[in-house]
Scaffold this motif. Structure first.
Motif, PDB file in Angstrom:
ATOM      1  N   SER A  75       0.863  -1.173   0.057  1.00 53.11           N
ATOM      2  CA  SER A  75      -0.066   0.046  -0.011  1.00 53.11           C
ATOM      3  C   SER A  75       0.797   1.447   0.063  1.00 53.11           C
ATOM      4  N   ILE A  76       1.891   1.187   0.935  1.00 48.32           N
ATOM      5  CA  ILE A  76       2.812   2.450   1.041  1.00 48.32           C
ATOM      6  C   ILE A  76       3.500   2.572  -0.316  1.00 48.32           C
ATOM      7  N   HIS A  77       3.965   1.313  -0.883  1.00 52.07           N
ATOM      8  CA  HIS A  77       4.655   1.519  -2.027  1.00 52.07           C
ATOM      9  C   HIS A  77       4.143   2.224  -3.366  1.00 52.07           C
ATOM     10  N   SER A  78       2.812   1.727  -3.236  1.00 55.07           N
ATOM     11  CA  SER A  78       2.119   2.035  -4.449  1.00 55.07           C
ATOM     12  C   SER A  78       1.358   3.592  -4.350  1.00 55.07           C
ATOM     13  N   GLY A  79       1.129   3.788  -3.022  1.00 51.71           N
ATOM     14  CA  GLY A  79      -0.012   5.159  -2.864  1.00 51.71           C
ATOM     15  C   GLY A  79       0.940   6.413  -2.718  1.00 51.71           C
ATOM     16  N   HIS A  80       1.923   6.595  -2.292  1.00 58.88           N
ATOM     17  CA  HIS A  80       2.742   7.840  -1.943  1.00 58.88           C
ATOM     18  C   HIS A  80       3.508   8.220  -3.308  1.00 58.88           C
ATOM     19  N   ASN A  81       2.960   9.015  -4.249  1.00 60.69           N
ATOM     20  CA  ASN A  81       3.625   9.245  -5.258  1.00 60.69           C
ATOM     21  C   ASN A  81       3.494  10.905  -5.955  1.00 60.69           C
ATOM     22  N   LYS A  82       3.570  11.416  -4.791  1.00 59.70           N
ATOM     23  CA  LYS A  82       3.232  13.076  -5.208  1.00 59.70           C
ATOM     24  C   LYS A  82       4.577  13.541  -5.887  1.00 59.70           C
ATOM     25  N   ASN A  83       5.881  13.236  -4.982  1.00 60.71           N
ATOM     26  CA  ASN A  83       7.009  13.631  -5.893  1.00 60.71           C
ATOM     27  C   ASN A  83       7.927  12.689  -5.224  1.00 60.71           C
ATOM     28  N   GLU A  84       9.387  12.889  -5.800  1.00 60.36           N
ATOM     29  CA  GLU A  84      10.333  11.938  -5.880  1.00 60.36           C
ATOM     30  C   GLU A  84      10.930  11.855  -4.467  1.00 60.36           C
ATOM     31  N   PHE A  85      10.546  13.040  -3.552  1.00 57.79           N
ATOM     32  CA  PHE A  85      10.955  13.026  -2.266  1.00 57.79           C
ATOM     33  C   PHE A  85      10.237  12.011  -1.029  1.00 57.79           C
ATOM     34  N   LEU A  86       8.782  12.206  -1.489  1.00 58.33           N
ATOM     35  CA  LEU A  86       7.905  11.209  -0.766  1.00 58.33           C
ATOM     36  C   LEU A  86       7.904  10.155  -1.136  1.00 58.33           C
ATOM     37  N   ILE A  87       8.247   9.623  -2.573  1.00 54.81           N
ATOM     38  CA  ILE A  87       8.237   8.161  -2.952  1.00 54.81           C
ATOM     39  C   ILE A  87       9.273   7.633  -2.307  1.00 54.81           C
ATOM     40  N   LEU A  88      10.511   8.086  -2.132  1.00 52.70           N
ATOM     41  CA  LEU A  88      11.644   7.643  -1.611  1.00 52.70           C
ATOM     42  C   LEU A  88      11.474   7.252  -0.060  1.00 52.70           C
ATOM     43  N   ILE A  89      11.102   8.328   0.574  1.00 54.55           N
ATOM     44  CA  ILE A  89      10.827   8.230   1.973  1.00 54.55           C
ATOM     45  C   ILE A  89      10.037   7.431   2.607  1.00 54.55           C
ATOM     46  N   HIS A  90       8.969   6.858   1.547  1.00 53.59           N
ATOM     47  CA  HIS A  90       8.039   5.586   1.803  1.00 53.59           C
ATOM     48  C   HIS A  90       8.489   4.558   1.388  1.00 53.59           C
ATOM     49  N   ILE A  91       9.207   4.398   0.229  1.00 54.04           N
ATOM     50  CA  ILE A  91       9.737   3.304  -0.241  1.00 54.04           C
ATOM     51  C   ILE A  91      10.531   2.432   0.551  1.00 54.04           C
ATOM     52  N   LEU A  92      11.661   3.255   1.280  1.00 51.02           N
ATOM     53  CA  LEU A  92      12.479   2.613   1.949  1.00 51.02           C
ATOM     54  C   LEU A  92      12.049   1.636   3.222  1.00 51.02           C
ATOM     55  N   PRO A  93      11.009   2.185   3.833  1.00 52.17           N
ATOM     56  CA  PRO A  93      10.521   1.176   4.949  1.00 52.17           C
ATOM     57  C   PRO A  93       9.953  -0.027   4.547  1.00 52.17           C
ATOM     58  N   THR A  94       9.396   0.011   3.230  1.00 52.64           N
ATOM     59  CA  THR A  94       8.448  -0.856   2.728  1.00 52.64           C
ATOM     60  C   THR A  94       9.289  -2.371   2.547  1.00 52.64           C
ATOM     61  N   TYR A  95      10.774  -2.123   2.019  1.00 53.87           N
ATOM     62  CA  TYR A  95      11.570  -3.510   2.073  1.00 53.87           C
ATOM     63  C   TYR A  95      11.688  -3.904   3.462  1.00 53.87           C
ATOM     64  N   VAL A  96      11.669  -3.246   4.351  1.00 56.57           N
ATOM     65  CA  VAL A  96      11.964  -3.814   6.003  1.00 56.57           C
ATOM     66  C   VAL A  96      10.755  -4.363   6.316  1.00 56.57           C
ATOM     67  N   MET A  97       9.304  -4.075   6.031  1.00 54.93           N
ATOM     68  CA  MET A  97       8.201  -4.325   6.085  1.00 54.93           C
ATOM     69  C   MET A  97       8.052  -5.984   5.389  1.00 54.93           C
ATOM     70  N   PHE A  98       8.561  -6.010   4.416  1.00 48.37           N
ATOM     71  CA  PHE A  98       8.583  -7.207   3.667  1.00 48.37           C
ATOM     72  C   PHE A  98       9.355  -8.456   4.152  1.00 48.37           C
ATOM     73  N   VAL A  99      10.678  -7.733   4.798  1.00 46.02           N
ATOM     74  CA  VAL A  99      11.618  -8.642   5.369  1.00 46.02           C
ATOM     75  C   VAL A  99      11.065  -9.068   6.834  1.00 46.02           C
ATOM     76  N   VAL A 100      10.550  -8.475   7.402  1.00 42.48           N
ATOM     77  CA  VAL A 100       9.969  -8.557   8.752  1.00 42.48           C
ATOM     78  C   VAL A 100       8.885  -9.839   8.751  1.00 42.48           C
ATOM     79  N   ALA A 101       7.975  -9.414   7.601  1.00 42.68           N
ATOM     80  CA  ALA A 101       6.941 -10.452   7.175  1.00 42.68           C
ATOM     81  C   ALA A 101       7.680 -11.786   6.964  1.00 42.68           C
TER      82      ALA A 101
END
Length: 289
Positions: free
Chosen positions: A139-165
């Motif tokens: 959800s976070i990976h695909s939903g926060h795409n207003k600008n490159e700054f917001l994309i990056l700051i939200h994408i970084l923790p998504t990798y951690v979420m997948f690893v923890v899962a």
């Protein structure tokens, strides 16, 4: 979510990671003290040894995720259609997206709570938590795409979420006896907590009520600031690793050098109910200082 929402989620993840870290590191150190690391068993939910009759962690999860879910409901007012053109309201859809994320974590919390007294399927708490993390990452990976700054700051923790899962599933597959999977699950949760708190300060103006306005000190169009986010995330990884190692050292000094009696009795039975573990090898535990 704004500044307040990110701080609430970050603080919750950090607090739950510290609670897990205390219990998992303590149990592992005690099992090593008995020269039998095979006796180690991690858990998704822990009871407090001084208040065994109340599943404090499960209740804390239910309260926390109910609160943030209601905050999103109040923010959207459950009005998702723009009367001007009949289309979806962008802000309200973002709220709805967050509601689905928090709703899945709330389902996990409710399963945790039900497992305290009801015969829920084995591993249900683990699977629901892993599913909530995976969906949050998607959800976070695909939903926060207003600008490159917001994309990056939200994408970084998504990798951690997948690893923890993935680590949660590994723990379940190994009957919760794999200490490294448990330790890195806790580390990943702490990393999510500290990063979400960092996101709050970097993305939003903390001086504004609730904090929905962008932080005026961080120009989100400046490529230098975008590049800095990666360095900050690396710093969080290093810092949280150091905290984890220091915590393990403290647990060893406290519980791994004698002076602490470790007996098997009441507490483990209630942990077993919370986890849904019905393995014959499961050892009941009672911690006596």
């Amino acid at each position: 979510m704004g500044f307040t929402g990110h701080m609430i989620i970050g603080s919750f993840m950090f607090s739950i990671s510290v609670w897990w870290m205390f219990n998992i590191f303590r149990d592992y150190v005690l099992s090593k003290r008995k020269n039998s690391s095979s006796d180690f068993t991690s858990r998704i939910s822990y009871l407090c040894s001084t208040c065994r009759k109340v599943p404090i962690e499960a209740i804390w999860k239910v309260v926390a995720f109910t609160f943030v879910l209601l905050c999103e409901v109040g923010s959207s007012r459950l009005v998702f259609i723009d009367p001007k053109d009949g289309g979806f309201r962008a802000g309200a859809i973002t709220n709805l997206q967050h509601m689905t994320m928090y709703g899945m974590f709330l389902v996990h919390a409710c399963v945790d709570l039900m497992a305290w007294k009801l015969p829920v399927p084995d591993g249900a708490s683990t699977v629901t938590l892993a599913l909530a993390l995976v969906w949050s990452g998607v959800s976070i990976h695909s939903g926060h795409n207003k600008n490159e700054f917001l994309i990056l700051i939200h994408i970084l923790p998504t990798y951690v979420m997948f690893v923890v899962a993935a680590l949660l599933i590994i723990e379940f597959y190994n009957n919760y006896s794999c200490f490294l999977a448990s330790a890195f699950r806790v580390f990943g949760t702490m990393l999510l907590g500290t990063w979400f708190c960092q996101m709050a300060f970097v993305s939003f103006d903390r001086h504004e009520l609730i904090g929905n306005a962008p932080n005026p000190h961080w120009d989100q169009s400046d490529p230098r600031n975008i590049q800095m986010l990666v360095a900050l995330f690396g710093g969080h990884i290093i810092l949280d690793l150091i905290v984890s190692m220091l915590f393990y050292t403290a647990m060893y000094l406290r519980y791994g050098r004698g002076g602490y009696e470790y007996k098997t009795k009441e507490l483990g039975e209630e942990h077993e109910k919370l986890m849904g573990i019905k393995s014959p090898e499961f050892q009941e535990q009672k911690l006596i200082c």
